[in-house]
Design an enzyme around this catalytic site. Sequence first.
Site, PDB file in Angstrom:
ATOM      1  CD  GLU A  37      -9.239  -2.771   7.617  1.00  0.00           C
ATOM      2  OE1 GLU A  37      -9.501  -1.632   8.058  1.00  0.00           O
ATOM      3  OE2 GLU A  37      -8.352  -3.501   8.083  1.00  0.00           O
ATOM      4  CD  GLU A  87      -2.839   1.261   2.384  1.00  0.00           C
ATOM      5  OE1 GLU A  87      -2.747   0.443   3.311  1.00  0.00           O
ATOM      6  OE2 GLU A  87      -3.760   2.094   2.287  1.00  0.00           O
TER       7      GLU A  87
HETATM    8  O1  AHR Z   1      -2.144  -1.518   6.919  1.00  0.00           O
HETATM    9  C1  AHR Z   1      -2.607  -0.273   7.299  1.00  0.00           C
HETATM   10  C2  AHR Z   1      -4.107  -0.160   7.212  1.00  0.00           C
HETATM   11  O2  AHR Z   1      -4.699  -1.022   8.125  1.00  0.00           O
HETATM   12  C3  AHR Z   1      -4.708  -0.565   5.900  1.00  0.00           C
HETATM   13  O3  AHR Z   1      -4.688   0.456   4.984  1.00  0.00           O
HETATM   14  C4  AHR Z   1      -6.112  -0.899   6.270  1.00  0.00           C
HETATM   15  O4  AHR Z   1      -6.689  -1.847   5.420  1.00  0.00           O
HETATM   16  C5  AHR Z   1      -6.000  -1.357   7.701  1.00  0.00           C
HETATM   17  O5  AHR Z   1      -6.910  -0.728   8.519  1.00  0.00           O
END
Ligand code: AHR
Length: 663
Positions: free
Chosen positions: A379, A49
């Site tokens: 999520e 990410e």
């Molecule tokens: O990994 C960090 C964050 O944690 C991600 O972006 C999210 O999916 C989760 O809440």
Amino acid sequence: MLKFILFSCKKYFLLLIVIVCMQVHAQIIVKTAQPVSEIQPTMWGVFFEDINMGADGGVYAELVKNRSFEFFKPLMGWKIERKSFHEGEILVQNRQEKSTANPRYVRVTVNNGSRGDLGLTNEGFKGMGIKKGLRYDFSVLFRKQSGDVKLHIELVTATGEKIGETVLLPEANAGTWKKQAVSLNATATEAKGKLTIWFEGTGIIDLDMISLFPEDTWKKRPGGMRADMIQMLADMKPGFIRFPGGCIVEGFDLSQRYQWKKTIGPIEERQLIINRWNFEFAHRPAPDYFQTFGLGFFEYFQLAEDIGAEPLPILNCGMACQFNSAEVVPIDQLEPYIQDALDLIEFANGNTSTKWGKVRADLGHPNPFNLKMMGIGNENWGPQYVERLKAFTAAIKAKYPDFKLVNSSGTDPEGERFDYLNKELRDMKADIIDEHYYRTPDWFLKNASRYDSYDRHGSKVFAGEYAAQSDRTVSVSNRNNWKCALAEAAFMTGLERNAAVVNMASYAPLFAHAEGWQWTPDLIWVDNLQVYGTPNYYVQKLYATNKGTHVLSILENNKTIAGQDSLYASAAWDKTSNEIILKIANVSEKSQTRDFQLDGVKKPDTKAKWILLKNDKLDAVNSFENAVNVSPVEQTLPVDAKTKKVTLAMPPYSFSVVRIKVL
Ligand code: AHR
């Protein structure tokens, strides 16, 4: 008498030796003849990410921050250098009506300027990492308006010392935008370098997409990724790569969601958006954090292919982050979102006669990327999610019945949201359910048996984001310490044991810049010049590089080993190398010895490979100064070929991987 005493002593001494030699340790049975289940090649993967400067300022090797002047403050990251107002002017211009993706540029007006009179300096992302002897490729989009303006390009240290220079003479371009490039070599190494452009001559010139890349990118691709960071991933041999997130998939609101179609093609046409981690945490503000999408979906697919990982894109499901705006697209307007998913499959897999297959081919990849799965939502939770997911599933399965979909189970591995979704998704016969757990080390130890009771015939599980938190979720005090890594290693024996259910797992987040992070802990830490793996990284790497193809049963006193005597164990068979692979975490402060009886083996090799990860101190960490403080050490271990037994003395706080070849 003396003779008798001597004889007796000798007898007792011999007896003692026999007892010592025969010392039987508690026995662990590894049943090698009947594999329990397969282990999917995807089992251990990575989660990427753009958080913590993971992409922009991180793995995407562009050194110029705000190269297209599209940040909210158009000159953020830039400094206008000038002696006085006589030398000319640098003004931000906006051609909104002509270029909606990249409207701004700067217009430079120079009046008889020479080097040192009028210039622009870019500070980079927390500075620019410059390496001595390396070539740097500078490029710019320009449009000459009048006269002749020469560009002096300089690399400078934090204190302004010149460590590289060249000149760019803009060619005639009849008032249209043109790209020109020039290279320069660095004469010194500097972690906090800067780029300065001095304008010489008299005239007016427009500049945009001012860019600087090192030559040593991954696979030497121009405009590519930082090779040292990608190498860390390649070394893990991950089974899959999940991208582009994480919460950035959802966006603060729907306008800031991740839209893959806007991330492919010429970089100057990839519309920048604010990175939601820019303002998410008041305690870790990052006002200069934007997503330029220089690293976009084509590059992600290419990266997956490079490192032999299955691509796993996650798409927005028509819902923005429910912790933020919680904006949802009305169900009757969901169609474009679904179309994005269908088009992505065609982009990845379609032949070159299809619309999106042709786009891929035109980008330089006529062969398909072989995409097999995709996540719908990150999520997301609640009935709104289920409603939207059903619409996506129906449309995708109608066109691609064998394509696998990953579904969200929300933010937590238990509680009302999870229970609701888990039931709904299983009723829907979801292919793969994505579970996330950011929990204490203790939770990980207690949950090593979590999947023992999961239905073997129902939906599969993707442990899509997890990390033990030394303090608590989103605390700035979280550390990537050995305690957390060891707890993860112990927990992962439970994932491996249950590979019949758990088909994929990835630690999260992946990368963090030492000066630009928002979230900790993270698997791999970098600065502008260096990179190191945390103890957690070595745990992940040990699992992924010692995966095996089948689960074997490993029992003590006829029970799975999931915490008794603070031991956690799993075993695998690798049919390609004919090896038994044992993984054992000893989370106690004492050394423990066990005999591993290899049941069903005809002829084991007499030497096994023992890879040991240990540290006496649970708060031990790795760092730039001591990158391998907690890292694996390899040694050999005797195997008793007659009794088919391996004796392992497991040090306190240790994780062992043992590979035994079967001849
Ligand atoms: O990994 C960090 C964050 O944690 C991600 O972006 C999210 O999916 C989760 O809440």
